[in-house]
Design an enzyme around this catalytic site. Structure first.
Site: not given
Ligand code: CMC
Length: 384
Positions: A263, A320
């Site tokens: 998140h 989710d």
């Molecule tokens: N699986 C594997 N690696 C992950 C995941 C994941 N679900 N989420 C984040 N990471 C890694 C990412 O690759 C990054 O690694 P590094 O620092 O080595 O580059 C690190 O964790 C930080 O992630 P980020 O992508 O920079 O974080 P963000 O704040 O930009 O993204 C997020 C947040 C929710 C989009 C992301 O965690 C994600 O894609 N999660 C899966 C999709 C999901 O479950 N979304 C629902 C979110 S909650 C409810 C809603 O908003 O609808």
């Protein structure tokens, strides 16, 4: 003028002041107008929370009765929109159809009727969702029942057979109520920011919500609830080997992420996920549903939470991760999970739009850092 702050994804940009939702990502705290999400999910009704978000105060019994009656008054099918809904091809995703119908409300109602339009939207989303479902299973629509509460009416429109009596299961409607409350608002997330950005150009509330629905559709946002179940199904089909999927999620080149994990703001736990995980156990046992993917989800969570990759990046299950398991137990088809999120988030979108308009916020217009070509002379087409 001046310098431009470069902040891709607006990770550190506060774009507005808001009195609606407080979120502390380190402590896992979520409050609406000061009330904790735990208490609201346990004690309130969805329309009570909608009232709170829209008015900033919990309603008295008389205020709640009047609000419910006002929403019920608008809980009627709009024939022109129904005619359109029925010719939208069933290959269209329910979220695209919902966004289209909400956008088309603009042509049905005067945008000057601001208070009424809020009530119309609250009444319309469950109706549009049920139309979509009935069309997908080739069944006639069931008229809204104004004598029922919000969740029970929705369940009846979804699951009653046209012309037949239908008893709403109170376990199901209570679970639905809780889930909608847990989604009701979440400060400046992607879809809410979209609603505000569209609204900031003084496009109508209908246009703004229509755009918000499309932002929510994406798998990194609300679409994750559908993606989680698809992922769990895939793991089941592949023999339940959770370790393989954990490894894949850690590999940046795999293109696979653990859906329902991580998140932008919550870095210790998502308080909504805690409530939903418990609700999933309660609902499945109350309904006597045994879903093998619940076990896979629990194994996956345990494996991720003890894996260095997920621990170091503070990745936890989000709202989710378990919600889809409950929706499935309630009989909601997978491609409609994000619709449930939209129905839940609607009061938050409206409240945020209203706050922005009341505060007379300027048009949203981010800047950029230009990294393209430096000045060059135009080259005639036959010389390129
Ligand atoms: N699986 C594997 N690696 C992950 C995941 C994941 N679900 N989420 C984040 N990471 C890694 C990412 O690759 C990054 O690694 P590094 O620092 O080595 O580059 C690190 O964790 C930080 O992630 P980020 O992508 O920079 O974080 P963000 O704040 O930009 O993204 C997020 C947040 C929710 C989009 C992301 O965690 C994600 O894609 N999660 C899966 C999709 C999901 O479950 N979304 C629902 C979110 S909650 C409810 C809603 O908003 O609808």
């Amino acid at each position: 003028t001046g310098y431009i702050t470069y902040d891709p994804g607006y990770k550190n940009t506060g774009a507005t002041k808001s009195a609606i939702t407080f979120l502390d990502g380190e402590e896992g705290i979520l409050r609406h107008c000061g009330y904790s999400i735990e208490e609201l999910a346990d004690k309130a009704s969805f329309l009570e929370v909608a009232y709170l978000l829209l008015h900033g105060e919990l309603p008295t019994q008389a205020q709640l009765d009047a609000f419910e009656a006002a929403v019920q008054k608008y809980t009627v099918a709009n024939q022109a929109l129904l005619n359109i809904a029925q010719v939208i091809p069933t290959s269209t995703h329910p979220m695209s159809e919902l966004s289209a119908l909400v956008g088309l409300m603009e042509g049905q109602y005067s945008t000057d009727e601001k208070e009424d339009n809020i009530l119309r939207l609250l009444a319309a989303l469950p109706i549009f969702a049920a139309w979509n479902y009935k069309k997908s299973i080739g069944e006639g629509i069931v008229a809204p029942d104004q004598s029922l509460d919000y969740c029970s009416n929705f369940l009846k429109m979804m699951f009653a057979k046209p012309g037949e009596a239908y008893e709403v299961n109170s376990i199901v409607s209570k679970a639905m109520n809780k889930l909608l409350i847990l989604h009701a608002d979440h400060e400046q997330n992607c879809s809410t920011s979209t609603v505000r950005l569209i609204g900031s150009s003084h496009a109508s509330l209908f246009s703004s919500i229509s755009g918000g629905i499309m932002a929510l559709f994406g798998p990194l946002h609300g679409g994750a609830n559908q993606a989680v179940i698809e992922m769990l199904e895939e793991i089941k089909q592949a023999g339940g080997d959770t370790a393989k999927f954990i490894e894949m999620a850690k590999d940046k080149n795999s293109g696979f992420r653990l859906m329902g994990f991580g998140h932008r703001v919550y870095k210790n736990f998502d308080p909504r996920a805690r409530i939903i995980k418990k609700a999933a156990d309660d609902v499945l046992s109350a309904l006597g549903v045994q879903d093998p993917i619940l076990k896979i989800a629990q194994e996956l969570e345990a494996a991720a939470l003890s894996d260095e990759y997920f621990v170091a990046r503070k990745l936890y299950p989000n709202v989710d991760f378990y919600s889809g398991i409950i929706y499935r137990a309630l009989g909601i088809p997978t491609n409609m999970f994000t619709i449930l999120f939209a129905i839940g988030r609607l009061p938050g979108w409206i409240a945020q739009h209203q706050e922005m308009m009341t505060n007379k916020e300027p048009i949203g217009r981010p800047r950029q850092i230009y990294v393209g070509a430096t000045p060059r002379a135009f080259v005639d087409i036959n010389k390129r």
